[in-house]
Design an enzyme around this catalytic site. Structure first.
Site, PDB file in Angstrom:
ATOM      1  N   GLU A  94       0.828  -1.213   0.000  1.00  0.00           N
ATOM      2  CA  GLU A  94       0.000   0.000   0.000  1.00  0.00           C
ATOM      3  C   GLU A  94       0.863   1.265   0.000  1.00  0.00           C
ATOM      4  O   GLU A  94       0.505   2.272  -0.626  1.00  0.00           O
ATOM      5  CB  GLU A  94      -0.961  -0.010   1.191  1.00  0.00           C
ATOM      6  CG  GLU A  94      -1.946  -1.182   1.202  1.00  0.00           C
ATOM      7  CD  GLU A  94      -2.736  -1.328  -0.090  1.00  0.00           C
ATOM      8  OE1 GLU A  94      -2.912  -0.320  -0.813  1.00  0.00           O
ATOM      9  OE2 GLU A  94      -3.163  -2.459  -0.396  1.00  0.00           O
ATOM     10  N   HIS A  97       1.786   2.220  -3.452  1.00  0.00           N
ATOM     11  CA  HIS A  97       0.824   3.079  -4.161  1.00  0.00           C
ATOM     12  C   HIS A  97       1.044   4.555  -3.819  1.00  0.00           C
ATOM     13  O   HIS A  97       0.900   5.428  -4.681  1.00  0.00           O
ATOM     14  CB  HIS A  97      -0.599   2.669  -3.808  1.00  0.00           C
ATOM     15  CG  HIS A  97      -1.043   1.397  -4.458  1.00  0.00           C
ATOM     16  ND1 HIS A  97      -0.946   1.175  -5.820  1.00  0.00           N
ATOM     17  CD2 HIS A  97      -1.580   0.263  -3.934  1.00  0.00           C
ATOM     18  CE1 HIS A  97      -1.408  -0.032  -6.105  1.00  0.00           C
ATOM     19  NE2 HIS A  97      -1.788  -0.601  -4.977  1.00  0.00           N
TER      20      HIS A  97
END
Length: 227
Positions: A94, A97
């Site tokens: 994550e 990202h």
């Protein structure tokens, strides 16, 4: 028998990736105290190293994700507070990202727009499909009803398209961003790298799994409309 085999094949194609992702994540969730830091702590450390101090890390019940609008890495409780290999690698994915967002990675911007359109499009698609029989009866024109049904089904599949188109972005977050960050700072325990690669693959395929599952919703509407 042929149709039964075909149905089983497509069910396996749709459900199989979801089962594999869940199984892989669960396998490396134990032991749950493998690392001296939590997924949230690792995410915070990686973000700071990437000069992303403004990006927050929060706990959520809505699935692990990075929100490019709010600039937040959100982790489910088992990843946020967890110290397992799964918690560590998903947190790194994550953060990957967030790094993509910092670098202006075009596929992330595309996915953000697609996801924003997908939810209203799905609602529109469901509404169109519910109106299709009414239009068919009111106009007594089969072509009009069929066009409404086709439009509704295509609109309903928007989220499927959004997820499938962004698989390269997910793989980049795992192997182009998260893995190098984990390797450079030696965050992983010796021997965990091959397993982390498997987990990062699963993290990337989470979205593909979700997109395939939305096909079941389209199939459900087809079943309803055939009655």
């Amino acid at each position: 028998m042929f149709y039964l085999i075909l149905i089983v094949f497509f069910l396996g194609l749709i459900v199989g990736p979801s089962y594999w992702v869940k199984r892989t994540m669960a396998k490396y969730s134990h032991p749950d105290d493998r690392y001296p830091y939590t997924g949230a702590e690792l995410a915070r450390s990686l973000l700071d190293e990437a000069a992303l101090q403004a990006v927050r890390v929060e706990v959520t019940e809505l699935g692990d994700h990075y929100d490019p609008i709010e600039k937040v890495v959100r982790l489910t409780p088992d990843k946020y507070d967890g110290r397992s290999l799964t918690a560590i690698t998903v947190a790194a994915h994550e953060v990957g990202h967030a790094v993509q967002d910092r670098d202006g990675y075009p596929p992330l911007a595309l996915r953000t727009r697609l996801v924003q359109w997908a939810a209203p499009a799905e609602k529109l698609g469901a509404s169109i499909l519910m109106l299709a029989p009414v239009i068919l009866m009111a106009t007594r024109a089969p072509v009009a009803g069929l066009l409404f049904m086709a439009g509704g089904l295509l609109t309903l599949g928007t989220s499927t398209l959004a997820h499938l188109l962004t698989l390269p972005m997910e793989l980049n977050a795992s192997f182009g961003r998260a893995l190098p960050m984990l390797e450079q700072k030696h965050y992983l325990i010796r021997g965990d790298m091959p397993h982390a690669r498997r987990l990062l693959t699963a993290a990337a395929w989470t979205y593909v799994s979700a997109s395939l599952m939305t096909l079941l919703n389209v199939a459900r509407w087809l079943t309803i409309l055939r009655r």
